[in-house]
Design a protein around this motif. Structure first.
Motif, PDB file in Angstrom:
ATOM      1  N   MET A  19      32.189 -69.246  29.527  1.00 42.40           N
ATOM      2  CA  MET A  19      33.329 -69.474  30.428  1.00 42.40           C
ATOM      3  C   MET A  19      32.911 -70.322  31.627  1.00 42.40           C
ATOM      4  SD  MET A  19      35.376 -65.782  30.318  1.00 42.40           S
ATOM      5  CE  MET A  19      35.106 -65.550  32.025  1.00 42.40           C
ATOM      6  N   ARG A  20      31.695 -70.117  32.103  1.00 43.61           N
ATOM      7  CA  ARG A  20      31.171 -70.870  33.238  1.00 43.61           C
ATOM      8  C   ARG A  20      30.907 -72.323  32.851  1.00 43.61           C
ATOM      9  NH1 ARG A  20      25.655 -71.142  35.702  1.00 43.61           N
ATOM     10  NH2 ARG A  20      25.988 -71.443  37.922  1.00 43.61           N
ATOM     11  N   GLY A  21      30.538 -72.546  31.592  1.00 42.04           N
ATOM     12  CA  GLY A  21      30.330 -73.897  31.096  1.00 42.04           C
ATOM     13  C   GLY A  21      28.931 -74.441  31.280  1.00 42.04           C
ATOM     14  N   THR A  22      28.062 -73.711  31.954  1.00 41.34           N
ATOM     15  CA  THR A  22      26.700 -74.161  32.186  1.00 41.34           C
ATOM     16  C   THR A  22      25.820 -72.951  32.466  1.00 41.34           C
ATOM     17  OG1 THR A  22      25.310 -75.649  33.489  1.00 41.34           O
ATOM     18  CG2 THR A  22      27.044 -74.512  34.668  1.00 41.34           C
ATOM     19  N   GLY A  23      24.524 -73.153  32.378  1.00 41.35           N
ATOM     20  CA  GLY A  23      23.587 -72.085  32.699  1.00 41.35           C
ATOM     21  C   GLY A  23      22.615 -71.819  31.572  1.00 41.35           C
ATOM     22  N   LEU A  24      21.379 -71.514  31.962  1.00 40.06           N
ATOM     23  CA  LEU A  24      20.328 -71.203  30.993  1.00 40.06           C
ATOM     24  C   LEU A  24      20.328 -69.737  30.604  1.00 40.06           C
ATOM     25  CD1 LEU A  24      17.410 -73.128  32.717  1.00 40.06           C
ATOM     26  CD2 LEU A  24      18.799 -73.886  30.788  1.00 40.06           C
ATOM     27  N   GLY A  25      20.800 -68.888  31.502  1.00 40.67           N
ATOM     28  CA  GLY A  25      20.777 -67.452  31.280  1.00 40.67           C
ATOM     29  C   GLY A  25      21.081 -66.743  32.581  1.00 40.67           C
ATOM     30  N   ILE A  26      20.522 -65.528  32.721  1.00 47.82           N
ATOM     31  CA  ILE A  26      20.715 -64.784  33.955  1.00 47.82           C
ATOM     32  C   ILE A  26      19.364 -64.420  34.560  1.00 47.82           C
ATOM     33  CG2 ILE A  26      22.965 -63.826  33.327  1.00 47.82           C
ATOM     34  CD1 ILE A  26      21.448 -61.167  32.795  1.00 47.82           C
ATOM     35  N   ARG A  27      19.361 -64.266  35.879  1.00 47.16           N
ATOM     36  CA  ARG A  27      18.164 -63.859  36.598  1.00 47.16           C
ATOM     37  C   ARG A  27      18.312 -62.396  36.990  1.00 47.16           C
ATOM     38  NH1 ARG A  27      14.256 -66.490  38.886  1.00 47.16           N
ATOM     39  NH2 ARG A  27      15.364 -68.463  38.699  1.00 47.16           N
ATOM     40  N   LEU A  28      17.328 -61.594  36.610  1.00 43.53           N
ATOM     41  CA  LEU A  28      17.261 -60.203  37.016  1.00 43.53           C
ATOM     42  C   LEU A  28      16.219 -60.095  38.109  1.00 43.53           C
ATOM     43  CD1 LEU A  28      17.742 -57.138  36.739  1.00 43.53           C
ATOM     44  CD2 LEU A  28      16.077 -57.154  34.858  1.00 43.53           C
ATOM     45  N   GLY A  29      16.615 -59.559  39.250  1.00 41.99           N
ATOM     46  CA  GLY A  29      15.696 -59.407  40.361  1.00 41.99           C
ATOM     47  C   GLY A  29      15.962 -58.121  41.107  1.00 41.99           C
ATOM     48  N   ILE A  30      15.251 -57.958  42.196  1.00 39.39           N
ATOM     49  CA  ILE A  30      15.451 -56.809  43.066  1.00 39.39           C
ATOM     50  C   ILE A  30      15.527 -57.279  44.504  1.00 39.39           C
ATOM     51  CG2 ILE A  30      14.323 -55.133  41.553  1.00 39.39           C
ATOM     52  CD1 ILE A  30      12.082 -55.495  44.011  1.00 39.39           C
ATOM     53  N   LYS A  31      16.149 -56.457  45.332  1.00 43.34           N
ATOM     54  CA  LYS A  31      16.152 -56.699  46.764  1.00 43.34           C
ATOM     55  C   LYS A  31      15.949 -55.375  47.468  1.00 43.34           C
ATOM     56  CE  LYS A  31      21.152 -56.406  47.275  1.00 43.34           C
ATOM     57  NZ  LYS A  31      22.355 -57.053  47.774  1.00 43.34           N
ATOM     58  N   THR A  32      15.413 -55.429  48.653  1.00 46.85           N
ATOM     59  CA  THR A  32      15.195 -54.225  49.448  1.00 46.85           C
ATOM     60  C   THR A  32      16.508 -53.842  50.102  1.00 46.85           C
ATOM     61  OG1 THR A  32      12.931 -54.925  49.891  1.00 46.85           O
ATOM     62  CG2 THR A  32      13.827 -53.207  51.299  1.00 46.85           C
ATOM     63  N   THR A  33      16.978 -52.627  49.798  1.00 48.41           N
ATOM     64  CA  THR A  33      18.254 -52.164  50.335  1.00 48.41           C
ATOM     65  C   THR A  33      18.484 -50.717  49.960  1.00 48.41           C
ATOM     66  OG1 THR A  33      20.614 -52.700  50.508  1.00 48.41           O
ATOM     67  CG2 THR A  33      19.650 -52.829  48.339  1.00 48.41           C
TER      68      THR A  33
END
Length: 107
Positions: A19-33
């Motif tokens: 649907m977005r039409g572009t992109g290699l994949g998704i990034r999984l990360g973390i943040k301090t919160t």
């Protein structure tokens, strides 16, 4: 170890990338919160960075930075629908504790 996705998560990710039409994949990360220390982040990946580790599972690429990898290594990313609620669920073997609301975790 690696980061994997369930069939449900793979289908959801593929559908949204299409649907977005572009992109290699998704990034999984973390943040301090949060009250337990860390929270997961998900975002689209258009370009890879030098320190990225790429895991491909069920035709979907999940990208993890070198800094986030120790916290998410071995995680299975799932997509669930329960009634009117839907969203990603993180089955992470590194988690030692989670907050009561389920938004943050500690390792």
């Amino acid at each position: 170890m690696a980061v994997t996705v369930t069939q449900s998560a793979a289908q959801h990710i593929e559908r949204y990338l299409e649907m977005r039409g572009t992109g290699l994949g998704i990034r999984l990360g973390i943040k301090t919160t949060g009250c337990s220390g860390y929270a997961y982040t998900l975002e689209y990946v258009d370009d890879l960075k030098d320190d990225d580790q790429v895991y491909e599972h069920l035709g979907v690429k999940v990208v993890v930075s070198k800094d986030s990898l120790p916290y998410v290594d071995g995680t299975e990313l799932d997509f669930t629908k329960e009634g009117l609620n839907e969203g990603f669920k993180f089955n992470n073997p590194n988690v030692k504790d989670e907050c009561g609301c389920g938004e943050s975790f500690s390792v």
